[in-house]
Design a protein around this motif. Structure first.
Motif, PDB file in Angstrom:
ATOM      1  N   GLU A 150       0.806  -1.215   0.000  1.00  0.00           N
ATOM      2  CA  GLU A 150       0.000   0.000   0.000  1.00  0.00           C
ATOM      3  C   GLU A 150       0.844   1.274   0.000  1.00  0.00           C
ATOM      4  OE1 GLU A 150      -2.817  -0.109   3.161  1.00  0.00           O
ATOM      5  OE2 GLU A 150      -3.420  -2.154   2.709  1.00  0.00           O
ATOM      6  N   ALA A 154      -7.029   5.716  -1.730  1.00  0.00           N
ATOM      7  CA  ALA A 154      -6.169   4.539  -1.570  1.00  0.00           C
ATOM      8  C   ALA A 154      -6.766   3.328  -2.271  1.00  0.00           C
ATOM      9  CB  ALA A 154      -5.950   4.245  -0.090  1.00  0.00           C
ATOM     10  N   THR A 171      -0.308   4.836  -1.637  1.00  0.00           N
ATOM     11  CA  THR A 171      -1.639   4.785  -2.234  1.00  0.00           C
ATOM     12  C   THR A 171      -2.561   5.878  -1.705  1.00  0.00           C
ATOM     13  OG1 THR A 171      -2.308   3.125  -0.621  1.00  0.00           O
ATOM     14  CG2 THR A 171      -1.575   2.340  -2.781  1.00  0.00           C
ATOM     15  N   SER A 172      -2.342   6.375  -0.491  1.00  0.00           N
ATOM     16  CA  SER A 172      -3.191   7.441   0.023  1.00  0.00           C
ATOM     17  C   SER A 172      -2.562   8.821  -0.167  1.00  0.00           C
ATOM     18  CB  SER A 172      -3.492   7.220   1.508  1.00  0.00           C
ATOM     19  OG  SER A 172      -2.317   7.302   2.265  1.00  0.00           O
ATOM     20  N   GLN A 173      -1.452   8.889  -0.910  1.00  0.00           N
ATOM     21  CA  GLN A 173      -0.777  10.166  -1.124  1.00  0.00           C
ATOM     22  C   GLN A 173      -0.724  10.589  -2.588  1.00  0.00           C
ATOM     23  OE1 GLN A 173       3.065  10.147   0.720  1.00  0.00           O
ATOM     24  NE2 GLN A 173       2.307   9.095   2.526  1.00  0.00           N
ATOM     25  N   ARG A 230      -9.345  10.233   1.607  1.00  0.00           N
ATOM     26  CA  ARG A 230      -8.089   9.474   1.557  1.00  0.00           C
ATOM     27  C   ARG A 230      -8.308   7.968   1.423  1.00  0.00           C
ATOM     28  NH1 ARG A 230      -3.478  12.577   3.044  1.00  0.00           N
ATOM     29  NH2 ARG A 230      -2.323  10.679   3.421  1.00  0.00           N
ATOM     30  N   ASP A 231      -9.334   7.426   2.068  1.00  0.00           N
ATOM     31  CA  ASP A 231      -9.595   5.990   1.977  1.00  0.00           C
ATOM     32  C   ASP A 231     -10.049   5.596   0.574  1.00  0.00           C
ATOM     33  OD1 ASP A 231      -8.935   5.704   4.643  1.00  0.00           O
ATOM     34  OD2 ASP A 231     -11.005   5.900   5.320  1.00  0.00           O
TER      35      ASP A 231
END
Length: 117
Positions: free
Chosen positions: A29, A88, A32-34, A84-85
């Motif tokens: 991961e 991702a 993935t949230s950035q 953010r979720d």
């Protein structure tokens, strides 16, 4: 498994899926949230501050769940807002599709790549 600790979630599910004949892949991961899934750049900015939800505290707290993408506007004067979720999850889907088509991991989500691709 240690004494007095519950087992790690997901391991039993993975074993069961393997027993049933499914192929199980684990996805790293990293980033993935950035990374914005629309423009594939790390040009995200936190939305800002909101009033503190705790009744006994004053002031502002940072809102971590939502970010703005600075490079891909939703319309001429409005920046695209992402949870953010969700971001991702969409990025992990992109990684999965790249692997499925034999292209490997995209450079944007690779370790050691510290630039906006």
């Amino acid at each position: 498994m240690q004494r007095f600790h519950e087992p790690i979630r997901g391991i039993g599910l993975r074993r069961q899926l393997k027993r049933l004949g499914f192929t199980v892949y684990l996805i790293d991961e990293y980033l993935t949230s950035q990374v914005c899934p629309k423009c594939s750049r790390r040009s995200l900015e936190h939305i800002g501050y909101v009033s503190n939800p705790r009744p006994f505290r004053d002031g502002q707290v940072r809102r971590w769940g939502q970010v703005h993408c600075q490079t891909c506007p939703a319309s001429p004067n409005v920046r695209r807002t992402w949870n953010r979720d969700l971001m991702a999850t969409l990025n992990m889907t992109i990684i999965l599709l790249f692997h499925r088509f034999g292209l490997g991991r995209p450079l944007v989500y690779s370790r050691g790549q510290h630039h906006n691709v």
